[in-house]
Scaffold this active site. Structure first.
Site, mmCIF file in Angstrom:
data_model
loop_
_atom_site.group_PDB
_atom_site.id
_atom_site.type_symbol
_atom_site.label_atom_id
_atom_site.label_comp_id
_atom_site.label_asym_id
_atom_site.label_seq_id
_atom_site.Cartn_x
_atom_site.Cartn_y
_atom_site.Cartn_z
ATOM 1 N N TYR A 159 0.809 -1.226 0.000
ATOM 2 C CA TYR A 159 0.000 0.000 0.000
ATOM 3 C C TYR A 159 0.836 1.266 0.000
ATOM 4 O O TYR A 159 0.299 2.352 0.252
ATOM 5 C CB TYR A 159 -0.868 0.100 1.272
ATOM 6 C CG TYR A 159 -1.512 -1.135 1.787
ATOM 7 C CD1 TYR A 159 -2.327 -1.918 0.973
ATOM 8 C CD2 TYR A 159 -1.345 -1.520 3.116
ATOM 9 C CE1 TYR A 159 -2.944 -3.046 1.480
ATOM 10 C CE2 TYR A 159 -1.968 -2.645 3.627
ATOM 11 C CZ TYR A 159 -2.758 -3.408 2.799
ATOM 12 O OH TYR A 159 -3.374 -4.514 3.301
ATOM 13 N N CYS B 119 14.997 -9.733 -2.725
ATOM 14 C CA CYS B 119 15.402 -9.500 -4.110
ATOM 15 C C CYS B 119 14.335 -8.739 -4.882
ATOM 16 O O CYS B 119 13.810 -9.228 -5.895
ATOM 17 C CB CYS B 119 15.711 -10.830 -4.780
ATOM 18 S SG CYS B 119 16.997 -11.727 -3.922
#
Ligand SMILES: Cc1ncc(COP(=O)(O)O)c(C=O)c1O
Length: 422
Positions: free
Chosen positions: A326, A352
């Site tokens: 969000y 990653c």
């Protein structure tokens, strides 16, 4: 019980800077906690949970004798946290058979559990029935027949239910946690509301006791809660009105959420004005009960400067997905020196993904490898959304209270990452 002091509204109740100048949570020095339990770790100030549960109950009791405060367990589905709320006399909202199992394990009796879900399976309904849950909250027309089937199978008394309606009111929050607008996957709208009422009232297996709505989460204004009650004024007067949760919290010190007392007063007075007396008011706070109770501790693994300064820690989107989901904002502080100010930097995780940024606009005093960093207000939907991306075992939960700390959920072990292999 902790004194009601706080370092800032973002930090847990009872937190302070101790004589060494370090952050203290639940009477425990954050650097000691990091040394003893390792990082990353969620540290919960247990007293904070209890204080907020009591604030909700006291606020309701000041206005009505007919109320129930229900913990939305999705916000922190950890049995130790849920057990605190069970002990404090709250009810529990569960949204799956898994959360139901957690609630029972935490000590909630079935009659204080409300089952939610927009896609409940037959098996989930069977388990809920066996647990004797207080209400199955009907979200859609399709589940009515499924629930009737389950009641017929066990040949027990009718199942008490409420219906979830979507009032067509949108609060000011992120799209992904807004649920009150008509175009929503949750709840009944338009003609479906009346159809569901007629269908359930004509059923020998179901007993319609209430109406439910939840307009969204992390709401920092109270007006939409009142508008939502006004929007359902045309519905019949039910025994119970469940207004969901939604009260926002301070993730950063600029945010000023309404006080629990004002939120409760708004909701109770709206119900009394629209439906009068004789209606139980139920509320389902999640985030507001848990978010600020908790801080996450990390250890810095690397500091690198190119265009920006990147302070990389040993956790990230596996223990706090909200910044990625969000764009949620948090604060970062050095546990040894939890003041504001310092070098502008990005606090980043070890995953990653370039988006694995915990705090985009951090300021840390001379950040270096080995520093313990704390992000406050991680109790809501942090542990709940924890995952093992990149094979990172999930972080432990540590309760701190009165200067004592104990692990309530231990750190996941690497071999548990393949424990389900067959
Ligand atoms: C049905 C229901 N009730 C209560 C809540 C709790 O909301 P909050 O954490 O914003 O209080 C949610 C959150 O998604 C919900 O879906």
């Amino acid at each position: 019980m902790a004194a009601l002091q706080q370092l800032s509204p973002v930090f847990p109740i009872g937190s302070r800077i101790n004589d060494q100048g370090h952050l203290e949570v639940g009477g425990c020095d954050a650097l000691d906690l990091a040394a003893e339990f390792g990082t990353p770790a969620y540290v919960v100030a247990e007293d904070d949970l209890r204080v907020r549960a009591r604030q909700f109950k006291d606020a309701f009791a000041a206005h009505t004798g007919d109320y129930e405060v229900v913990f939305a367990s999705k916000a922190f589905p950890c049995t130790a946290v849920m057990r605190v709320f069970a002990e404090e006399g709250l009810g529990c909202d569960v949204a799956s058979a898994g959360e139901l199992a957690l609630a029972l394990q935490a000590g909630f009796p079935g009659e204080r559990i409300h089952l939610h879900g927009n896609a409940k399976s037959l098996d989930e309904l069977r388990v809920a029935r066996a647990a004797n849950v207080r209400h199955v909250v009907i979200d859609n027309i399709d589940e009515i027949a499924r629930l009737e089937q389950v009641v017929r199978e066990d040949a027990g008394p009718p199942q008490p239910v409420s219906i979830r309606v979507t009032p067509g009111v949108r609060g000011d929050t992120h799209d992904k946690i807004s649920t009150g607008q008509t175009d929503s996957k949750f709840g009944l709208t338009g003609a479906d509301v009346q159809n569901a009422i007629e269908r359930i009232e004509g059923s020998d297996q179901l007993e319609l006791e209430g109406v439910h709505m939840h307009i969204g989460s992390q709401l920092l204004a109270l007006a939409p809660f009142r508008e939502a009650v006004e929007a359902i004024a045309e519905l019949p007067k039910f025994r119970e009105v469940n207004l969901g949760g939604g009260l926002g919290v301070a993730y950063t010190r600029e945010q000023e959420p309404p006080r629990i007392a004002d939120y409760v007063q708004t909701k109770v007075s709206a119900v009394r004005e629209v439906f009068g007396d004789g209606v139980r008011v139920v509320d389902e706070p999640g985030r507001a009960l848990v978010a600020n109770s908790t801080v996450t501790l990390y250890t810095v693994q690397s500091v690198k400067t190119n265009v920006s300064t990147y302070v990389a820690v040993d956790g990230g989107m596996s223990d706090n997905l909200r910044p990625m989901l969000y764009g949620a904002r948090y604060e970062a502080h050095a546990a040894a020196q939890p003041a504001t100010g310092g070098v502008p930097c990005k606090l980043v995780g070890k995953h990653c993904e370039s988006g694995d940024v915990i705090v985009e606009d951090a300021h840390l005093p001379d950040p270096k490898v080995g520093d313990v960093i704390v992000t406050p207000a991680t109790g809501g939907y942090g542990f709940a959304m924890a995952n093992t991306y990149n094979g990172i075992p999930r972080a432990p939960v540590v309760f701190a209270s009165g200067g004592d700390a104990r692990v309530v959920v231990r750190r996941e072990r690497p071999e548990e990452l393949f424990a389900r292999d067959v």
